[in-house]
Design an enzyme around this catalytic site. Structure first.
Site, PDB file in Angstrom:
ATOM      1  N   GLY A  11       0.838  -1.205   0.000  1.00  9.31           N
ATOM      2  CA  GLY A  11       0.000   0.000   0.000  1.00  9.31           C
ATOM      3  C   GLY A  11       0.871   1.253   0.000  1.00  9.31           C
ATOM      4  N   ARG A  21      13.836   9.750  -2.593  1.00 10.65           N
ATOM      5  CA  ARG A  21      14.767  10.882  -2.815  1.00 10.65           C
ATOM      6  C   ARG A  21      16.041  10.703  -1.990  1.00 10.65           C
ATOM      7  NH1 ARG A  21      15.170  15.616   0.273  1.00 10.65           N
ATOM      8  NH2 ARG A  21      15.915  17.502  -0.797  1.00 10.65           N
ATOM      9  N   ALA A  22      15.874  10.281  -0.732  1.00 10.68           N
ATOM     10  CA  ALA A  22      17.050  10.095   0.146  1.00 10.68           C
ATOM     11  C   ALA A  22      17.924   8.951  -0.352  1.00 10.68           C
ATOM     12  CB  ALA A  22      16.589   9.830   1.577  1.00 10.68           C
ATOM     13  N   VAL A  23      17.278   7.896  -0.864  1.00  9.31           N
ATOM     14  CA  VAL A  23      18.060   6.760  -1.390  1.00  9.31           C
ATOM     15  C   VAL A  23      18.832   7.204  -2.629  1.00  9.31           C
ATOM     16  CG1 VAL A  23      17.900   4.472  -2.485  1.00  9.31           C
ATOM     17  CG2 VAL A  23      16.511   4.986  -0.454  1.00  9.31           C
ATOM     18  N   ARG A  25      19.689  10.291  -3.798  1.00  9.07           N
ATOM     19  CA  ARG A  25      20.738  11.296  -3.589  1.00  9.07           C
ATOM     20  C   ARG A  25      21.804  10.791  -2.602  1.00  9.07           C
ATOM     21  NH1 ARG A  25      17.627  17.176  -4.140  1.00  9.07           N
ATOM     22  NH2 ARG A  25      17.050  16.837  -6.334  1.00  9.07           N
ATOM     23  N   ARG A  72       1.041  -4.846  -5.733  1.00  8.85           N
ATOM     24  CA  ARG A  72       1.172  -6.072  -4.923  1.00  8.85           C
ATOM     25  C   ARG A  72       1.522  -7.186  -5.913  1.00  8.85           C
ATOM     26  NH1 ARG A  72      -2.491  -3.130  -1.403  1.00  8.85           N
ATOM     27  NH2 ARG A  72      -1.637  -3.170   0.687  1.00  8.85           N
ATOM     28  N   ASP A 103       4.982  -5.086   5.760  1.00 10.06           N
ATOM     29  CA  ASP A 103       5.476  -6.426   6.106  1.00 10.06           C
ATOM     30  C   ASP A 103       5.523  -7.381   4.911  1.00 10.06           C
ATOM     31  OD1 ASP A 103       2.772  -6.558   5.849  1.00 10.06           O
ATOM     32  OD2 ASP A 103       2.393  -7.553   7.760  1.00 10.06           O
ATOM     33  N   THR A 125       4.187   2.324   5.646  1.00 10.45           N
ATOM     34  CA  THR A 125       2.771   1.937   5.600  1.00 10.45           C
ATOM     35  C   THR A 125       2.036   2.843   6.581  1.00 10.45           C
ATOM     36  OG1 THR A 125       1.133   0.256   6.234  1.00 10.45           O
ATOM     37  CG2 THR A 125       3.289   0.078   7.267  1.00 10.45           C
ATOM     38  N   ILE A 126       0.844   3.267   6.189  1.00 12.49           N
ATOM     39  CA  ILE A 126       0.131   4.190   7.097  1.00 12.49           C
ATOM     40  C   ILE A 126      -0.295   3.484   8.375  1.00 12.49           C
ATOM     41  CG2 ILE A 126      -0.740   5.664   5.214  1.00 12.49           C
ATOM     42  CD1 ILE A 126      -3.513   4.331   5.680  1.00 12.49           C
ATOM     43  N   ASP A 127      -0.307   2.133   8.347  1.00 11.34           N
ATOM     44  CA  ASP A 127      -0.831   1.378   9.498  1.00 11.34           C
ATOM     45  C   ASP A 127       0.052   1.434  10.730  1.00 11.34           C
ATOM     46  OD1 ASP A 127      -2.450  -1.438   7.787  1.00 11.34           O
ATOM     47  OD2 ASP A 127      -2.807   0.714   7.817  1.00 11.34           O
ATOM     48  N   ASP A 129       2.171  -0.746  11.604  1.00  8.56           N
ATOM     49  CA  ASP A 129       1.967  -2.091  12.196  1.00  8.56           C
ATOM     50  C   ASP A 129       3.223  -2.945  12.176  1.00  8.56           C
ATOM     51  OD1 ASP A 129       0.454  -3.726   9.268  1.00  8.56           O
ATOM     52  OD2 ASP A 129       2.138  -2.328   9.493  1.00  8.56           O
ATOM     53  N   ARG A 171      -6.377  -2.737   9.108  1.00  7.77           N
ATOM     54  CA  ARG A 171      -7.032  -4.068   9.083  1.00  7.77           C
ATOM     55  C   ARG A 171      -6.734  -4.853  10.351  1.00  7.77           C
ATOM     56  NH1 ARG A 171      -5.879  -5.772   2.959  1.00  7.77           N
ATOM     57  NH2 ARG A 171      -3.898  -4.975   3.598  1.00  7.77           N
ATOM     58  N   ARG A 211     -25.247  14.947  31.270  1.00  6.95           N
ATOM     59  CA  ARG A 211     -24.703  16.278  31.593  1.00  6.95           C
ATOM     60  C   ARG A 211     -24.844  17.227  30.412  1.00  6.95           C
ATOM     61  NH1 ARG A 211     -19.770  16.939  29.305  1.00  6.95           N
ATOM     62  NH2 ARG A 211     -18.473  15.117  28.819  1.00  6.95           N
ATOM     63  N   LYS A 213     -24.343  16.584  27.078  1.00  7.85           N
ATOM     64  CA  LYS A 213     -23.502  16.414  25.875  1.00  7.85           C
ATOM     65  C   LYS A 213     -24.345  15.707  24.814  1.00  7.85           C
ATOM     66  CE  LYS A 213     -19.142  14.506  24.258  1.00  7.85           C
ATOM     67  NZ  LYS A 213     -17.947  13.688  24.508  1.00  7.85           N
ATOM     68  N   ARG A 244     -24.872   8.925  12.495  1.00  7.39           N
ATOM     69  CA  ARG A 244     -24.382   8.908  11.112  1.00  7.39           C
ATOM     70  C   ARG A 244     -23.034   8.195  11.061  1.00  7.39           C
ATOM     71  NH1 ARG A 244     -28.815  10.217  10.773  1.00  7.39           N
ATOM     72  NH2 ARG A 244     -29.813  11.895   9.562  1.00  7.39           N
TER      73      ARG A 244
HETATM   74  O1  F6P Z   1      -1.754  -1.414   4.615  1.00  3.26           O
HETATM   75  C1  F6P Z   1      -2.205  -0.132   4.404  1.00  3.26           C
HETATM   76  C2  F6P Z   1      -3.654  -0.152   4.030  1.00  3.26           C
HETATM   77  O2  F6P Z   1      -4.040   1.140   3.711  1.00  3.26           O
HETATM   78  C3  F6P Z   1      -4.584  -0.706   5.102  1.00  3.26           C
HETATM   79  O3  F6P Z   1      -4.809   0.221   6.142  1.00  3.26           O
HETATM   80  C4  F6P Z   1      -5.802  -1.004   4.284  1.00  3.26           C
HETATM   81  O4  F6P Z   1      -6.673  -1.906   4.919  1.00  3.26           O
HETATM   82  C5  F6P Z   1      -5.158  -1.619   3.043  1.00  3.26           C
HETATM   83  O5  F6P Z   1      -3.886  -0.990   2.888  1.00  3.26           O
HETATM   84  C6  F6P Z   1      -5.963  -1.433   1.775  1.00  3.26           C
HETATM   85  O6  F6P Z   1      -5.290  -2.193   0.784  1.00  3.26           O
HETATM   86  P1  F6P Z   1      -5.555  -1.887  -0.776  1.00  3.26           P
HETATM   87  O7  F6P Z   1      -4.899  -0.584  -1.092  1.00  3.26           O
HETATM   88  O8  F6P Z   1      -4.877  -3.051  -1.472  1.00  3.26           O
HETATM   89  O9  F6P Z   1      -7.036  -1.845  -0.971  1.00  3.26           O
END
Ligand code: F6P
Length: 320
Positions: A11, A21-23, A25, A72, A103, A125-127, A129, A171, A211, A213, A244
């Site tokens: 992803g 860029r760092a790699v 340069r 992938r 990973d 990876t944004i996760d 993880d 995930r 209260r 909220k 919602r």
């Molecule tokens: O691994 C990063 C991620 O954004 C997960 O948070 C998300 O579930 C997954 O990739 C989505 O995968 P794809 O881009 O293959 O749909």
């Protein structure tokens, strides 16, 4: 002269371009040749490599995504695919490869390193993880994207006295949800690592309503053990109020990387070059706080994540 390659895999994540860029340069400043591999391992297997120069990475630092693109590649899970990748790498005289990804990408790098292509892996990876490193590239930007979205949603939630369930990515890892929950002032966060406790949630909503909220933000990681629609229905039934949902989805993968992501990407990308300039092989680059380090890749991959219970407690305490 050493020749290395660099690719992005899995992803995409904001900050990948800063790492590339760092790699590039870093390699050139160490008198090395460097090839950009397009479309991740898929491109490596097909020999889609192009030599990079200083200008190849001009004006990319601030761009989200990866200009080398990513994909992938299931073939890398096969012996045949790995052999094909090794053959292509030797065609271009690569004696090292920097893999920027998560990973799954690290598993491919480990396989290549065992077949003689030295590898150095940069966590992106944004996760967030990957247990061995405090930070992965893209995580900080994704959390900020979520917090900006929460700010927008909070306005309309408050205006209508509504409860809004916001689904974020992750995930198998609740780091984005937890960080966005604390920074965004959520009443409750559902993450894959912790079984949902609906009684606690409903009691908290009742207490808040008592209260005065009238609106709440609830965050749910996509891998949590209760569905977003199920959660919306249960809250609506319990509170008899308007509920919602917002699914942030791929918004979290884009955008200009934060300064923090650009800095860790630059540090880790450069460290990967230093590792390959030496005799390093199968190394995982990581961050401990603001310090960059490298360690054995297999060891890094074997480490298991523990969820930050302190952060959960803080979020719950502040959300009363
Ligand atoms: O691994 C990063 C991620 O954004 C997960 O948070 C998300 O579930 C997954 O990739 C989505 O995968 P794809 O881009 O293959 O749909």
């Amino acid at each position: 002269m050493r020749t290395i390659g660099v690719l992005t895999s899995g992803g995409d994540a904001p900050g990948m371009n800063a790492a590339i860029r760092a790699v590039v340069r870093g390699a050139i400043s160490n008198d090395m040749r460097v090839y950009g591999v397009y479309d991740g391992y898929y491109g490596l297997l097909r020999g889609d490599l192009h030599e990079m120069d200083v200008k190849s990475v001009s004006d990319v630092l601030q761009r989200g995504g990866t200009f080398l693109r990513t994909a992938r590649c299931m073939e890398m899970l096969t012996e045949e695919g790995v052999k094909q990748a090794i053959d292509k790498a030797s065609l271009f005289d690569l004696d090292g490869l920097v893999v920027i990804g998560g990973d799954g990408s690290f598993r491919g790098a480990l396989a290549l390193s065992k077949q003689g292509l030295r590898t150095a892996c940069v966590p992106a990876t944004i996760d967030n993880d990957l247990a061995y490193t405090d930070w992965t590239i893209g995580y900080d930007t994704a959390v900020n994207t979520c917090v900006n979205a929460i700010n927008l949603i909070r306005d309309t939630s408050a205006s209508h006295g509504r409860i809004t369930v916001i689904e974020v990515m992750g995930r198998a890892c609740g780091d984005i949800a937890l960080a966005a929950g604390v920074a965004g002032g959520a009443a409750y966060v559902f993450i894959p690592e912790v079984e949902p406790n609906l009684d606690v949630l409903m009691k908290r909503l009742d207490k808040g309503r008592a209260r005065g909220k009238k609106h709440n933000i609830i965050i749910r990681a996509e891998g949590a053990n209760i569905g977003t629609d199920e959660l919306v229905n249960m809250i609506a039934n319990h509170t008899q109020g308007e509920v919602r949902k917002v699914v942030l989805g791929y918004l979290q993968r884009g955008g200009t990387p934060t300064a923090s992501d650009r800095i860790i990407a630059s540090k880790m990308g450069f460290r990967a070059v230093e590792v390959l300039k030496g005799e390093g092989n199968a190394r995982a680059i990581g961050m401990h706080g603001v310090e960059v380090f490298d360690m054995d890749l297999q060891e890094a991959m074997n480490m298991t994540r523990i969820v930050d219970t302190e952060e959960i407690r803080l979020m719950e305490t502040l959300a009363i």
